[in-house]
Structure formats: structure tokens, C-alpha cells
Design a protein around this motif. Structure first.
Motif, PDB file in Angstrom:
ATOM      1  N   LEU A 403      -3.854 -37.722  -6.505  1.00 45.65           N
ATOM      2  CA  LEU A 403      -3.063 -36.526  -7.264  1.00 45.65           C
ATOM      3  C   LEU A 403      -3.377 -35.251  -6.668  1.00 45.65           C
ATOM      4  CD1 LEU A 403      -2.977 -37.725 -11.033  1.00 45.65           C
ATOM      5  CD2 LEU A 403      -1.181 -37.525  -9.465  1.00 45.65           C
ATOM      6  N   ARG A 404      -4.648 -35.045  -5.967  1.00 51.66           N
ATOM      7  CA  ARG A 404      -5.085 -33.773  -5.360  1.00 51.66           C
ATOM      8  C   ARG A 404      -3.874 -33.452  -3.994  1.00 51.66           C
ATOM      9  NH1 ARG A 404     -10.140 -33.942  -5.753  1.00 51.66           N
ATOM     10  NH2 ARG A 404     -10.735 -31.968  -6.489  1.00 51.66           N
ATOM     11  N   SER A 405      -3.395 -34.624  -3.413  1.00 54.19           N
ATOM     12  CA  SER A 405      -2.645 -34.594  -2.142  1.00 54.19           C
ATOM     13  C   SER A 405      -1.327 -33.876  -2.806  1.00 54.19           C
ATOM     14  CB  SER A 405      -2.568 -35.803  -1.825  1.00 54.19           C
ATOM     15  OG  SER A 405      -1.767 -36.676  -2.298  1.00 54.19           O
ATOM     16  N   ASP A 406      -1.090 -33.719  -4.037  1.00 50.16           N
ATOM     17  CA  ASP A 406       0.226 -33.355  -4.387  1.00 50.16           C
ATOM     18  C   ASP A 406       0.393 -31.785  -3.993  1.00 50.16           C
ATOM     19  OD1 ASP A 406       1.700 -35.470  -5.279  1.00 50.16           O
ATOM     20  OD2 ASP A 406       1.238 -35.140  -7.491  1.00 50.16           O
ATOM     21  N   VAL A 407      -0.953 -31.244  -4.181  1.00 44.63           N
ATOM     22  CA  VAL A 407      -1.052 -29.571  -3.668  1.00 44.63           C
ATOM     23  C   VAL A 407      -0.380 -29.607  -2.335  1.00 44.63           C
ATOM     24  CG1 VAL A 407      -2.585 -27.893  -2.784  1.00 44.63           C
ATOM     25  CG2 VAL A 407      -3.200 -29.235  -4.932  1.00 44.63           C
ATOM     26  N   LEU A 408      -0.402 -30.645  -1.385  1.00 43.23           N
ATOM     27  CA  LEU A 408      -0.101 -30.470  -0.079  1.00 43.23           C
ATOM     28  C   LEU A 408       1.717 -30.424  -0.011  1.00 43.23           C
ATOM     29  CD1 LEU A 408      -2.448 -32.632   2.067  1.00 43.23           C
ATOM     30  CD2 LEU A 408      -2.499 -30.121   1.523  1.00 43.23           C
ATOM     31  N   VAL A 409       2.252 -30.984  -0.961  1.00 46.66           N
ATOM     32  CA  VAL A 409       3.669 -31.121  -0.816  1.00 46.66           C
ATOM     33  C   VAL A 409       4.529 -29.940  -0.615  1.00 46.66           C
ATOM     34  CG1 VAL A 409       5.656 -32.103  -2.256  1.00 46.66           C
ATOM     35  CG2 VAL A 409       3.659 -33.266  -2.393  1.00 46.66           C
ATOM     36  N   PRO A 410       4.639 -28.957  -1.612  1.00 40.54           N
ATOM     37  CA  PRO A 410       5.160 -27.733  -1.288  1.00 40.54           C
ATOM     38  C   PRO A 410       4.839 -27.032  -0.157  1.00 40.54           C
ATOM     39  CG  PRO A 410       3.621 -27.367  -3.079  1.00 40.54           C
ATOM     40  CD  PRO A 410       3.556 -28.879  -2.784  1.00 40.54           C
ATOM     41  N   LEU A 411       3.572 -27.129   0.345  1.00 44.76           N
ATOM     42  CA  LEU A 411       3.085 -26.560   1.480  1.00 44.76           C
ATOM     43  C   LEU A 411       3.657 -27.056   2.686  1.00 44.76           C
ATOM     44  CD1 LEU A 411      -0.763 -25.902   0.663  1.00 44.76           C
ATOM     45  CD2 LEU A 411       1.186 -24.291   0.281  1.00 44.76           C
ATOM     46  N   VAL A 412       3.744 -28.437   2.820  1.00 43.12           N
ATOM     47  CA  VAL A 412       4.367 -28.882   4.147  1.00 43.12           C
ATOM     48  C   VAL A 412       5.754 -28.829   3.939  1.00 43.12           C
ATOM     49  CG1 VAL A 412       4.794 -31.348   4.920  1.00 43.12           C
ATOM     50  CG2 VAL A 412       2.403 -30.564   4.057  1.00 43.12           C
ATOM     51  N   ALA A 413       6.544 -28.739   2.906  1.00 39.90           N
ATOM     52  CA  ALA A 413       7.993 -28.739   2.759  1.00 39.90           C
ATOM     53  C   ALA A 413       8.398 -27.253   3.054  1.00 39.90           C
ATOM     54  CB  ALA A 413       8.545 -28.843   1.236  1.00 39.90           C
ATOM     55  N   ARG A 414       7.801 -26.040   2.999  1.00 40.34           N
ATOM     56  CA  ARG A 414       8.119 -24.891   3.377  1.00 40.34           C
ATOM     57  C   ARG A 414       7.371 -24.543   4.646  1.00 40.34           C
ATOM     58  NH1 ARG A 414       4.737 -20.706   1.860  1.00 40.34           N
ATOM     59  NH2 ARG A 414       3.049 -21.172   0.433  1.00 40.34           N
ATOM     60  N   GLY A 415       6.589 -25.462   5.395  1.00 39.32           N
ATOM     61  CA  GLY A 415       6.148 -24.880   6.452  1.00 39.32           C
ATOM     62  C   GLY A 415       4.872 -23.904   6.451  1.00 39.32           C
ATOM     63  N   ALA A 416       4.128 -23.977   5.403  1.00 36.88           N
ATOM     64  CA  ALA A 416       3.068 -23.134   5.027  1.00 36.88           C
ATOM     65  C   ALA A 416       1.831 -23.541   5.963  1.00 36.88           C
ATOM     66  CB  ALA A 416       2.487 -23.176   3.815  1.00 36.88           C
ATOM     67  N   THR A 417       0.955 -22.412   6.404  1.00 36.55           N
ATOM     68  CA  THR A 417      -0.077 -22.508   7.401  1.00 36.55           C
ATOM     69  C   THR A 417      -1.323 -22.797   6.701  1.00 36.55           C
ATOM     70  OG1 THR A 417      -0.750 -20.216   7.074  1.00 36.55           O
ATOM     71  CG2 THR A 417       0.993 -20.951   8.713  1.00 36.55           C
ATOM     72  N   VAL A 418      -2.179 -23.593   7.284  1.00 34.14           N
ATOM     73  CA  VAL A 418      -3.735 -23.829   6.661  1.00 34.14           C
ATOM     74  C   VAL A 418      -4.226 -22.546   6.153  1.00 34.14           C
ATOM     75  CG1 VAL A 418      -3.947 -25.827   7.848  1.00 34.14           C
ATOM     76  CG2 VAL A 418      -4.720 -23.781   8.966  1.00 34.14           C
ATOM     77  N   ARG A 419      -4.081 -21.329   6.737  1.00 35.27           N
ATOM     78  CA  ARG A 419      -4.677 -20.243   6.217  1.00 35.27           C
ATOM     79  C   ARG A 419      -4.117 -19.874   4.926  1.00 35.27           C
ATOM     80  NH1 ARG A 419      -6.974 -15.754   8.419  1.00 35.27           N
ATOM     81  NH2 ARG A 419      -6.824 -16.412  10.276  1.00 35.27           N
ATOM     82  N   GLU A 420      -2.852 -20.317   4.533  1.00 33.66           N
ATOM     83  CA  GLU A 420      -2.426 -19.943   2.997  1.00 33.66           C
ATOM     84  C   GLU A 420      -3.183 -21.024   2.125  1.00 33.66           C
ATOM     85  OE1 GLU A 420       2.079 -19.728   2.605  1.00 33.66           O
ATOM     86  OE2 GLU A 420       2.024 -19.882   4.780  1.00 33.66           O
ATOM     87  N   LEU A 421      -3.561 -22.152   2.556  1.00 34.62           N
ATOM     88  CA  LEU A 421      -4.021 -23.195   1.757  1.00 34.62           C
ATOM     89  C   LEU A 421      -5.647 -22.602   1.601  1.00 34.62           C
ATOM     90  CD1 LEU A 421      -4.641 -25.806   0.243  1.00 34.62           C
ATOM     91  CD2 LEU A 421      -4.810 -26.916   2.531  1.00 34.62           C
ATOM     92  N   ALA A 422      -6.270 -22.091   2.977  1.00 35.58           N
ATOM     93  CA  ALA A 422      -7.695 -21.833   2.684  1.00 35.58           C
ATOM     94  C   ALA A 422      -7.981 -20.450   1.998  1.00 35.58           C
ATOM     95  CB  ALA A 422      -8.158 -21.714   4.109  1.00 35.58           C
ATOM     96  N   GLU A 423      -6.931 -19.714   1.863  1.00 26.65           N
ATOM     97  CA  GLU A 423      -7.396 -18.197   1.319  1.00 26.65           C
ATOM     98  C   GLU A 423      -6.258 -17.829   0.285  1.00 26.65           C
ATOM     99  OE1 GLU A 423      -7.132 -15.697   4.826  1.00 26.65           O
ATOM    100  OE2 GLU A 423      -8.891 -16.549   5.742  1.00 26.65           O
ATOM    101  N   ASP A 424      -5.053 -18.245   0.230  1.00 22.10           N
ATOM    102  CA  ASP A 424      -4.308 -17.669  -0.604  1.00 22.10           C
ATOM    103  C   ASP A 424      -4.193 -18.566  -1.976  1.00 22.10           C
ATOM    104  OD1 ASP A 424      -3.842 -15.880   1.025  1.00 22.10           O
ATOM    105  OD2 ASP A 424      -1.878 -16.507   1.917  1.00 22.10           O
ATOM    106  N   LEU A 425      -4.605 -19.767  -1.928  1.00 23.03           N
ATOM    107  CA  LEU A 425      -4.555 -20.677  -3.136  1.00 23.03           C
ATOM    108  C   LEU A 425      -5.495 -20.762  -3.799  1.00 23.03           C
ATOM    109  CD1 LEU A 425      -2.394 -23.655  -2.116  1.00 23.03           C
ATOM    110  CD2 LEU A 425      -1.610 -21.548  -3.024  1.00 23.03           C
ATOM    111  N   ASP A 426      -5.582 -20.217  -5.195  1.00 22.51           N
ATOM    112  CA  ASP A 426      -6.922 -20.378  -6.129  1.00 22.51           C
ATOM    113  C   ASP A 426      -6.717 -22.066  -6.879  1.00 22.51           C
ATOM    114  OD1 ASP A 426      -7.631 -17.737  -5.779  1.00 22.51           O
ATOM    115  OD2 ASP A 426      -6.173 -17.178  -6.943  1.00 22.51           O
ATOM    116  N   LEU A 427      -7.186 -22.673  -6.060  1.00 19.86           N
ATOM    117  CA  LEU A 427      -7.161 -24.314  -6.743  1.00 19.86           C
ATOM    118  C   LEU A 427      -8.201 -24.170  -7.890  1.00 19.86           C
ATOM    119  CD1 LEU A 427      -6.641 -26.546  -3.605  1.00 19.86           C
ATOM    120  CD2 LEU A 427      -5.113 -25.243  -5.115  1.00 19.86           C
TER     121      LEU A 427
END
Length: 450
Positions: A403-427
Motif C-alpha cells: 500500500l505504501r507503493s500507492d504513493v508513487l501512482v500519481p507521481l509516476v502518472a504526472r511525470g513528477a521528479t524524485v525531488r518532489e517526493l524527497a522534499e515536497d511530500l509530507d508523508l
């Protein structure tokens, strides 16, 4: 307006119901050649293994229920043998009665789905050789297990269905062996390239995984399976064989109607699910759809995307404009106490697509380390070199991976960068649920440096 929907597993009923919602005055007829519609096929291994109560009904909607609640005329045991889009006609064989009729329709939605692939080897028709595709298969497997002296089951194919069936056999107290050319499970269908946690769990459960192909199936004098022969010349004795080597789209009806196929052998559609034939749309496992990271059109035979394509097809068939947006491709499996979640492209798939990709692997914990229940999670992120665009990711662990992998779904779908995952998302952070720095963010921070 008369709308025909051909096929009744996941996409067909969804398309029929949506068509009736969009066009309440239309006559919507669903044709299915089998005895059931709308079946929860993903639950089949768990029913066979005894995880579900015996007799659990996997039928989501019966023909009577879809008539009463959705207004759809569902006709089971009706095989569509010909489609003539130009004349607006279907040729339908009523299998119960052995009669054939020609029926007029204004619009057509193809949801013919996919069939289980066969091995194409001698002896494959022996009694005790099964595929796992529908309720008919399920009932046949349960009858065999209940009436035959089965001790050893050979599972051909180490994808997620093969893996789940091997677990089901172990839960029934039977010996199980997986034959897969990769020599490991989940080599293709659910990528977990950077982790051996699942393979270690499979081995610990006593399931051997052999890097061999089946070249023949041998039967005894009564026609019952007794062994498989492999490409190493070995005979593996068994009393049952489960063939799980993927599926292939059922395109014969479309081909005969002159409808164009795509490069992968499925029906070619545009983003409105429209085929090359006037007044014909298609959806579900039979169509090729674009994946988000590279736009390549692929076959993706899962219920989630089947329902998405079904809604788009039905809306456009009834005159309500909609389009299908590229999918991220999320797959999850839990077996032998280990979870795997996979989203987007694996490293091998990214390289095959011609992308300049790099993989970043980390091992972190599912919870704060102070909790004794904390267990390792292996994370792989696949990114585009230079841009940092997130192409895919895989997570493997005893808990909190799928279920943690679901976080990646919208990021991959819209072409987000790893910087957004590392710095912009408050998980989420809560010590018994997740550590202060989530495994995904740990991997993303490392990927920024790779």
C-alpha cells in the motif's frame, strides 16, 4: 438507441452499467458466452487455498441483479460469433438452445477480455492440468483436489498468480514446485529486481523454484497427469499442474470484423476507446492502452484499468465525451508473509523503452526502530538520468510495502521528479505505523545524488 456489450467479466458489466447511466432510455444488452458475469477472479487462489470460507461466492453481480439494479439485459451462455459494424448486426448463438440469431444494434462495445495462455506442449490436455482464469477453472481445481490423491503440484510460471497458487497449495498441506525460466518468482509481472525477500520467503516455505521450461506433460494409462518433462531433460513427478504463464487478448471477433490490432496483438483504440470501425468501441483486457512513463501502448490485463477503460468506452459510445489518460501501472501481491508493490517501469522496462534510466536501491524500516515489529523494506526507485523524472518504483517487505507503493501512482502518472517526493511530500509519521523519514523519501533523497 440499442447498445451491445460483448463480454461479461470485469470491463463488460462496468461498460454496460455506465452506458445505461449515461443513456437511461437506451436498450443495453450484455452478451457473455460463459455461465457467469462480474466475477472476482483475483480471489480465486485464496478460495482454493482455504483462506476464504468454503462456498464463498465470488460472483459480484448476477444477471438478474444487473437487470434489476442497472437496467442491463444480461444474457449468459450467449456467444457472439460475428460482428458486422457496417450493417449494425451481431450474430449470436444461444448455447442453451443451440439456436443462432442476428440482432440489430446502433453501437457496440467490445469487452471480450483475455484467455489464459497455454504451453503448447504435448500432453497439455491431460486430466489434472489447469489454468486459473474463471469460476469454471476454480470449480474444476477444487473438484480435483477433493477427489484425487494429490501430493505434489507443479506450478508453471512464477508471476503473481503462480506465486499465489503455490501458496494456496502449501496452505492445503501439499508440496509445490514452481518452474519459471527466470529461476525466481515475480521476474516479469511484478518487478522486484532489487530484493530477494520474496524469494527467500518462498524457499523458507519449502517451495522450490527451478529455472526450467516445460517441454512435455506425461499422463498415466488413465489420462491423468503423472509428470512434467523440462528442458533440462528432467522428469518432475506430480499429480497436478497449474499453468500460469500469462494471458492473451481474445481478438478473433475483432479481427473477423476487420478491426485494426495494435503492435502487441490487442485491439487498437484511441484515447476515447474508439476502434478503427465505425460505431465500435473496446475496453478491458482486449485493448492496448498507453502507460504513463513513456506513452507506449501495452496490454495491461488488470481489473482496475479494465473498469477505467470501460467507463470511457461507454461514455463515448453514448455521446458523453471522455478520454483515457495514461496509466501508472500499479500491481501488488502478498504471499508467504511478504508484500510486493510495483508502480510504473522497472529498470529493465525503462531501458527497453529507450530511456536513460538509473535505479536507486535502499533498505529501510517499516516503523520506528524502537518498535520490535519493525521490519525491513527494500525500495527501488527508477528515475530518468539528468531530469530526475520518476519512472517507477518497487517496494518489498513483510509489512507496509504494497500500500505504501500507492504513493508513487500519481507521481509516476504526472511525470513528477524524485525531488518532489524527497522534499515536497509530507508523508505520514507515527512511530507504530511509519518512521520519521519514510522509506520512499529515503530512497528519493538517495536518488537525487545518484
Amino acid at each position: 438507441m440499442r447498445i451491445a456489450v460483448i463480454g461479461g467479466l470485469a470491463a463488460g458489466p462496468a461498460a454496460a452499467a455506465e452506458a445505461k447511466r449515461q443513456a437511461p432510455d437506451a436498450t443495453v444488452v450484455l452478451f457473455e458466452e460463459g455461465p457467469h458475469i462480474s466475477v472476482g477472479t483475483c480471489e480465486i487462489p485464496y478460495l482454493i487455498g482455504g483462506r476464504l470460507e468454503p462456498g464463498t461466492d465470488l460472483v459480484v453481480l448476477t444477471p438478474d441483479e444487473i437487470r434489476r439494479t442497472r437496467g442491463v439485459d444480461a444474457r449468459v451462455r450467449h456467444r457472439v460469433t460475428a460482428l458486422d459494424p457496417g450493417r449494425g448486426r451481431l450474430t449470436v448463438e444461444a448455447l442453451h438452445f443451440g439456436s443462432t440469431t442476428e440482432e440489430p444494434f446502433d453501437r457496440f462495445i467490445l469487452a471480450t477480455g483475455a484467455r489464459a495462455r497455454r504451453l503448447g506442449v504435448d500432453g497439455e490436455d491431460a486430466a489434472g492440468v489447469f489454468t486459473v482464469r474463471n469460476l469454471v477453472d476454480t470449480h474444476a481445481i477444487l473438484r480435483w483436489l477433493d477427489t484425487e490423491p494429490v501430493r505434489h503440484v507443479v506450478v508453471v510460471g512464477g508471476g503473481y498468480i503462480g506465486l499465489e497458487m503455490a501458496e494456496a497449495m502449501r496452505e492445503r498441506g501439499l508440496r509445490a514446485t514452481i518452474l519459471d525460466p527466470n529461476g525466481r518468482v515475480l521476474g516479469n509481472t511484478v518487478a522486484c529486481e532489487a530484493s530477494d525477500l520474496m524469494n527467500e520467503a518462498v524457499a523458507a516455505a519449502g517451495v522450490a523454484v527451478r529455472a526450467e521450461r516445460v517441454t512435455a506433460i506425461l499422463a498415466d494409462d488413465d489420462g491423468r497427469v503423472r509428470a512434467v518433462r523440462t528442458d533440462r531433460g528432467e522428469l518432475v513427478g506430480c499429480q497436478m499442474v497449474v499453468v500460469s504463464v500469462g494471458v492473451e487478448p481474445r481478438v478473433e471477433l475483432a479481427q473477423a470484423a476487420g478491426i485494426r490490432l495494435g503492435d502487441r496483438g490487442g485491439v487498437a483504440v484511441d484515447d476515447q476507446m474508439r476502434t478503427s470501425a465505425r460505431r465500435v468501441w473496446a475496453c478491458g483486457d482486449v485493448v492496448e492502452i498507453p502507460r504513463a512513463p513513456d506513452g507506449r501502448r501495452v496490454l495491461w490485463p488488470l481489473a482496475t484499468t479494465a473498469r477505467r477503460t470501460a467507463r470511457v468506452a461507454a461514455r463515448n459510445a453514448t455521446g458523453t465525451a471522455d478520454r483515457f489518460r495514461p496509466f501508472a501501472g500499479a500491481v501488488g501481491v502478498r504471499a508467504f508473509g511478504v508484500e510486493v508493490g510495483s508502480v510504473g517501469l522497472s529498470l529493465a522496462q525503462a531501458e527497453d523503452a529507450g530511456l536513460d534510466a538509473v535505479a536507486t536501491d535502499v533498505r529501510h524500516l517499516s516503523r520506528t526502530a524502537a518498535f520490535p515489529e519493525a521490519s525491513p523494506i527494500d525500495v527501488r526507485l527508477v528515475t530518468e538520468r539528468g531530469t530526475g523524472r520518476l519512472l517507477g518504483g518497487q517496494l518489498v517487505g513483510a509489512e507496509g510495502a504494497a500500500l505504501r507503493s500507492d504513493v508513487l501512482v500519481p507521481l509516476v502518472a504526472r511525470g513528477a521528479t524524485v525531488r518532489e517526493l524527497a522534499e515536497d511530500l509530507d508523508l505520514l509519521y507515527n512511530p507504530p505505523l511509519a518512521p520519521a523519514v519514510d522509506p520512499l523519501k529515503v530512497a528519493a533523497s538517495r536518488a537525487m545524488r545518484d
